[in-house]
Design a protein around this motif. Sequence first.
Motif, short mmCIF file in Angstrom:
data_model
loop_
_atom_site.label_atom_id
_atom_site.label_comp_id
_atom_site.label_asym_id
_atom_site.label_seq_id
_atom_site.Cartn_x
_atom_site.Cartn_y
_atom_site.Cartn_z
N CYS A 128 43.12 26.92 32.11
CA CYS A 128 44.26 27.86 32.10
C CYS A 128 43.84 29.24 31.62
CB CYS A 128 45.38 27.30 31.23
SG CYS A 128 46.16 25.83 31.91
N PHE A 129 43.02 29.29 30.58
CA PHE A 129 42.57 30.58 30.08
C PHE A 129 41.57 31.23 31.03
CE2 PHE A 129 44.89 29.68 26.37
CZ PHE A 129 45.14 30.91 25.79
N HIS A 130 40.76 30.42 31.67
CA HIS A 130 39.84 31.00 32.65
C HIS A 130 40.61 31.60 33.82
CE1 HIS A 130 36.25 31.94 34.79
NE2 HIS A 130 36.61 31.19 35.82
N ALA A 131 41.69 30.97 34.21
CA ALA A 131 42.53 31.53 35.28
C ALA A 131 43.01 32.92 34.89
CB ALA A 131 43.72 30.60 35.57
N ALA A 132 43.43 33.08 33.64
CA ALA A 132 43.93 34.37 33.18
C ALA A 132 42.81 35.40 33.05
CB ALA A 132 44.65 34.20 31.85
N GLU A 133 41.71 35.02 32.43
CA GLU A 133 40.64 36.01 32.24
C GLU A 133 39.97 36.35 33.56
OE1 GLU A 133 37.08 35.93 32.33
OE2 GLU A 133 36.88 33.84 32.86
N HIS A 134 39.85 35.43 34.46
CA HIS A 134 39.27 35.70 35.76
C HIS A 134 40.17 36.66 36.55
CE1 HIS A 134 36.30 34.59 38.83
NE2 HIS A 134 37.29 34.72 39.71
N THR A 135 41.46 36.45 36.43
CA THR A 135 42.43 37.36 37.07
C THR A 135 42.28 38.77 36.53
OG1 THR A 135 43.99 35.59 37.53
CG2 THR A 135 44.90 37.82 37.36
N MET A 136 42.19 38.90 35.22
CA MET A 136 42.06 40.23 34.62
C MET A 136 40.72 40.89 34.99
SD MET A 136 44.88 41.06 33.39
CE MET A 136 44.55 42.51 32.43
N ARG A 137 39.66 40.10 35.09
CA ARG A 137 38.36 40.66 35.48
C ARG A 137 38.45 41.25 36.89
NH1 ARG A 137 33.03 37.07 36.12
NH2 ARG A 137 34.67 35.71 36.78
N HIS A 138 39.05 40.49 37.82
CA HIS A 138 39.17 41.00 39.19
C HIS A 138 40.17 42.15 39.27
CE1 HIS A 138 36.52 38.56 41.66
NE2 HIS A 138 36.71 37.62 40.75
N THR A 139 41.19 42.13 38.43
CA THR A 139 42.13 43.24 38.40
C THR A 139 41.40 44.52 37.97
OG1 THR A 139 44.00 41.79 37.95
CG2 THR A 139 44.26 44.11 37.34
N GLY A 140 40.57 44.44 36.96
CA GLY A 140 39.80 45.61 36.53
C GLY A 140 38.88 46.12 37.61
N GLN A 141 38.20 45.22 38.28
CA GLN A 141 37.31 45.63 39.36
C GLN A 141 38.11 46.29 40.48
OE1 GLN A 141 35.36 41.95 40.35
NE2 GLN A 141 33.90 42.12 38.66
N LEU A 142 39.26 45.72 40.79
CA LEU A 142 40.11 46.27 41.84
C LEU A 142 40.60 47.67 41.47
CD1 LEU A 142 42.83 44.29 43.69
CD2 LEU A 142 43.30 46.56 42.86
N LEU A 143 40.98 47.88 40.21
CA LEU A 143 41.45 49.18 39.76
C LEU A 143 40.39 50.26 40.00
CD1 LEU A 143 43.10 48.18 36.35
CD2 LEU A 143 44.28 48.73 38.46
N VAL A 144 39.14 49.95 39.70
CA VAL A 144 38.06 50.91 39.90
C VAL A 144 37.84 51.16 41.39
CG1 VAL A 144 35.59 51.31 39.57
CG2 VAL A 144 36.96 50.38 37.70
N THR A 145 37.84 50.11 42.18
CA THR A 145 37.63 50.26 43.63
C THR A 145 38.72 51.13 44.24
OG1 THR A 145 36.54 48.11 43.70
CG2 THR A 145 37.30 49.01 45.80
N VAL A 146 39.97 50.90 43.83
CA VAL A 146 41.07 51.72 44.34
C VAL A 146 40.88 53.18 43.96
CG1 VAL A 146 43.55 52.19 44.06
CG2 VAL A 146 42.76 49.85 44.49
N ALA A 147 40.46 53.45 42.72
CA ALA A 147 40.24 54.83 42.29
C ALA A 147 39.16 55.50 43.14
CB ALA A 147 39.86 54.86 40.81
N VAL A 148 38.08 54.79 43.41
CA VAL A 148 37.01 55.35 44.24
C VAL A 148 37.51 55.62 45.65
CG1 VAL A 148 34.77 54.79 45.30
CG2 VAL A 148 35.15 54.34 42.86
N LEU A 149 38.23 54.66 46.22
CA LEU A 149 38.73 54.84 47.59
C LEU A 149 39.76 55.96 47.68
CD1 LEU A 149 39.02 51.09 48.63
CD2 LEU A 149 37.46 52.79 49.61
N ARG A 150 40.62 56.08 46.68
CA ARG A 150 41.63 57.15 46.71
C ARG A 150 40.97 58.52 46.58
NH1 ARG A 150 46.98 55.58 46.65
NH2 ARG A 150 47.48 53.57 45.74
N LYS A 151 39.90 58.59 45.82
CA LYS A 151 39.21 59.88 45.67
C LYS A 151 38.63 60.33 47.01
CE LYS A 151 35.94 62.17 42.66
NZ LYS A 151 36.70 63.02 41.79
N GLY A 152 38.27 59.37 47.84
CA GLY A 152 37.71 59.67 49.15
C GLY A 152 38.76 60.01 50.20
N ILE A 153 40.04 59.82 49.85
CA ILE A 153 41.11 60.09 50.83
C ILE A 153 41.30 61.58 51.00
CG2 ILE A 153 43.59 59.86 51.27
CD1 ILE A 153 43.49 57.17 49.94
#
Length: 169
Positions: A144-169
């Motif tokens: 259960c805790f791994h589900a939560a921490e894994h979700t937050m890890r991917h959320t953080g990675q996604l946040l950075v990817t979105v920022a990079v992609l938006r800067k290129g828009i």
Amino acid sequence: MEAKKEVWLRGEKDPLLAPELQPAADALLQAGEELETLLPDFPDALLWERPAGVAAVGFHLKHIAGVLDRLLSYAEGQMLEPGQLEYLKNEALNQGDTTQQLLKALENGIQQTIRRYRKLDAGSLGAFRKVGRVGLPSTVIGLCFHAAEHTMRHTGQLLVTVAVLRKGI
């Protein structure tokens, strides 16, 4: 306008949830809120872009939903079903989903995970479970805790990817 407090600081507790699982549920809800705030106008055309070779936004959204389902199956003492394995195989594939469709699927996955957390008895949280084909050891609470921490890890990675992609828009 005052910034919204993080979920874990709001003092809202789920009375149907084992108290030990409240922090995991809070993390899942926080991830969902952050993604809903970040992505409502994210262009579908950028979902599968991979700047500098990092994972695509579409992959992260699909993967989070899939991993929640898989980890909770293990926590419930089940092995994965063929549909779950097929989903896993297709997480990195663009199957034509829109940003809104993937966000909705993720929100449903988070809500379903919390409903599944509610069904877990506090006395069973220390029970051992086998994970994967080779049966790696874990516990219900560990999954259960791994589900939560894994979700937050991917959320953080996604946040950075979105920022990079938006800067290129």
